[in-house]
Design an enzyme around this catalytic site. Structure first.
Site, mmCIF file in Angstrom:
data_model
loop_
_atom_site.group_PDB
_atom_site.id
_atom_site.type_symbol
_atom_site.label_atom_id
_atom_site.label_comp_id
_atom_site.label_asym_id
_atom_site.label_seq_id
_atom_site.Cartn_x
_atom_site.Cartn_y
_atom_site.Cartn_z
ATOM 1 N N ASP A 1 0.009 2.892 9.585
ATOM 2 C CA ASP A 1 1.290 2.787 8.886
ATOM 3 C C ASP A 1 2.013 4.135 8.873
ATOM 4 O OD1 ASP A 1 -0.434 4.111 7.177
ATOM 5 O OD2 ASP A 1 -0.251 2.694 5.535
ATOM 6 N N ASN B 1 -2.683 -0.079 -6.209
ATOM 7 C CA ASN B 1 -2.236 -1.454 -6.484
ATOM 8 C C ASN B 1 -2.978 -2.452 -5.586
ATOM 9 O OD1 ASN B 1 -1.197 -0.816 -4.019
ATOM 10 N ND2 ASN B 1 0.950 -1.168 -4.542
ATOM 11 N N HIS C 1 -3.191 -2.226 -2.310
ATOM 12 C CA HIS C 1 -2.589 -2.388 -0.986
ATOM 13 C C HIS C 1 -3.519 -1.894 0.123
ATOM 14 C CE1 HIS C 1 -0.275 1.768 -0.784
ATOM 15 N NE2 HIS C 1 -1.550 1.914 -0.508
ATOM 16 N N GLU D 1 1.800 -4.363 0.686
ATOM 17 C CA GLU D 1 1.907 -4.242 -0.759
ATOM 18 C C GLU D 1 1.645 -5.604 -1.428
ATOM 19 O OE1 GLU D 1 2.000 -1.309 -1.749
ATOM 20 O OE2 GLU D 1 3.793 -0.160 -1.268
HETATM 21 C C1 F6R Z 1 -2.362 5.430 4.259
HETATM 22 C C2 F6R Z 1 -2.522 4.040 3.831
HETATM 23 C C3 F6R Z 1 -2.744 3.671 2.405
HETATM 24 C C4 F6R Z 1 -3.900 4.436 1.775
HETATM 25 C C5 F6R Z 1 -4.105 4.055 0.329
HETATM 26 C C6 F6R Z 1 -5.168 4.908 -0.328
HETATM 27 O O1 F6R Z 1 -2.161 5.461 5.655
HETATM 28 O O2 F6R Z 1 -2.469 3.181 4.632
HETATM 29 O O3 F6R Z 1 -2.983 2.289 2.325
HETATM 30 O O4 F6R Z 1 -5.067 4.189 2.521
HETATM 31 O O5 F6R Z 1 -2.926 4.170 -0.383
HETATM 32 O O6 F6R Z 1 -4.720 6.231 -0.325
HETATM 33 P P1 F6R Z 1 -5.676 7.439 -0.683
HETATM 34 O O7 F6R Z 1 -6.759 7.400 0.329
HETATM 35 O O8 F6R Z 1 -4.833 8.669 -0.564
HETATM 36 O O9 F6R Z 1 -6.194 7.163 -2.058
#
Ligand code: F6R
Length: 242
Positions: free
Chosen positions: A67, A137, A139, A144
């Site tokens: 992403d 959340n 995701h 989302e």
């Molecule tokens: C980032 C992504 C997000 C993160 C998620 C957890 O490329 O795809 O889904 O993996 O928000 O983020 P961290 O690892 O920073 O807690």
């Protein structure tokens, strides 16, 4: 969805590195996808070490981005592409730039950008190994709450929680409202799906995921539908409410 709790975070990291090593030995042209964000950074560091020591040969592997924030790209500190490049791609031995396909969040035609990524995956049929972090959340990538399970790469509106959390990635506040992401269909179709969560701050979401039926209101719960292809790896902090 199998769940494993590791006493030491480095054992968790070691397990993922071992799985990726075994996969590449079996399939040197494997297509890998690793999330940006903080969670997978220790895995990237160990994979780089293994590459530098000639324990894993990434030279014939393919990589696809998970992403990106719409409006920024590789040159912006904190972008997903820059994170992957700094911690991983730029440090691997022998990786061919043409084998890396990453979202450009600054593309003017975002539909075409999604199509470019879809084609890269479709050419190889599926992602062989996807390593995902879990958002506060629930995701996955930028799928989302409310994400549709039938989608491939697409543009989404960032959820309120994601916008609150995103400050940790950037030195200055950025007016980001959208993301571009692989879709749940592509994630669920992956050969091996690994969800990784570390730290106490993830504990309440992990408990919610484990106690909930699959629902797109908590996208990570949908991975329960992938059966044995999916594994949840937790450290003690993330598992403390289970
Ligand atoms: C980032 C992504 C997000 C993160 C998620 C957890 O490329 O795809 O889904 O993996 O928000 O983020 P961290 O690892 O920073 O807690």
């Amino acid at each position: 969805m199998e769940k494993y709790v590791f006493i030491q975070t480095n054992e968790l990291v070691h397990q993922i590195v071992k799985e990726i090593k075994e996969l590449i030995e079996k399939k040197p042209t494997a297509l890998l996808c690793i999330a940006g964000g903080d969670t997978p950074k220790p895995v990237m560091e160990k994979l780089v070490e293994a590459s530098q020591n000639d324990e894993i040969d990434f030279s014939t592997c393919y990589f696809v981005g998970l992403d990106e924030w719409v409006g920024i790209s590789k040159e912006t500190d904190g972008s997903c592409y820059q994170t992957l490049d700094d911690y991983f791609f730029s440090k691997l031995k022998g990786v061919k730039p043409a084998n890396i396909c990453f979202f450009n969040g600054k593309a003017t035609a975002l539909d075409q950008e999604c199509e470019r990524i879809n084609q890269f995956i479709n050419k190889r049929q599926q992602i062989d190994y996807i390593l995902l972090g879990i958002g506060m959340n629930g995701h996955l990538g930028f799928n989302e709450p409310g994400a549709e399970i039938t989608k491939e790469a697409h543009v989404i509106e960032l959820d309120m929680t994601t916008k609150q959390v995103m400050g940790k990635y950037f030195k200055t506040a950025l007016p980001l409202e959208h993301g571009i992401t692989l879709g749940l269909k592509q994630i669920l179709n992956s050969g091996k799906i690994v969800l990784m969560a570390t730290g106490e701050h993830k504990a309440s979401m992990i408990a919610k995921i484990m106690n909930s039926e699959p629902t797109n209101q908590i996208p990570a719960t949908l991975m329960k539908m992938a059966g044995s292809a999916v594994t949840l790896y937790l450290d003690q902090g993330a598992a403390q409410n289970l």
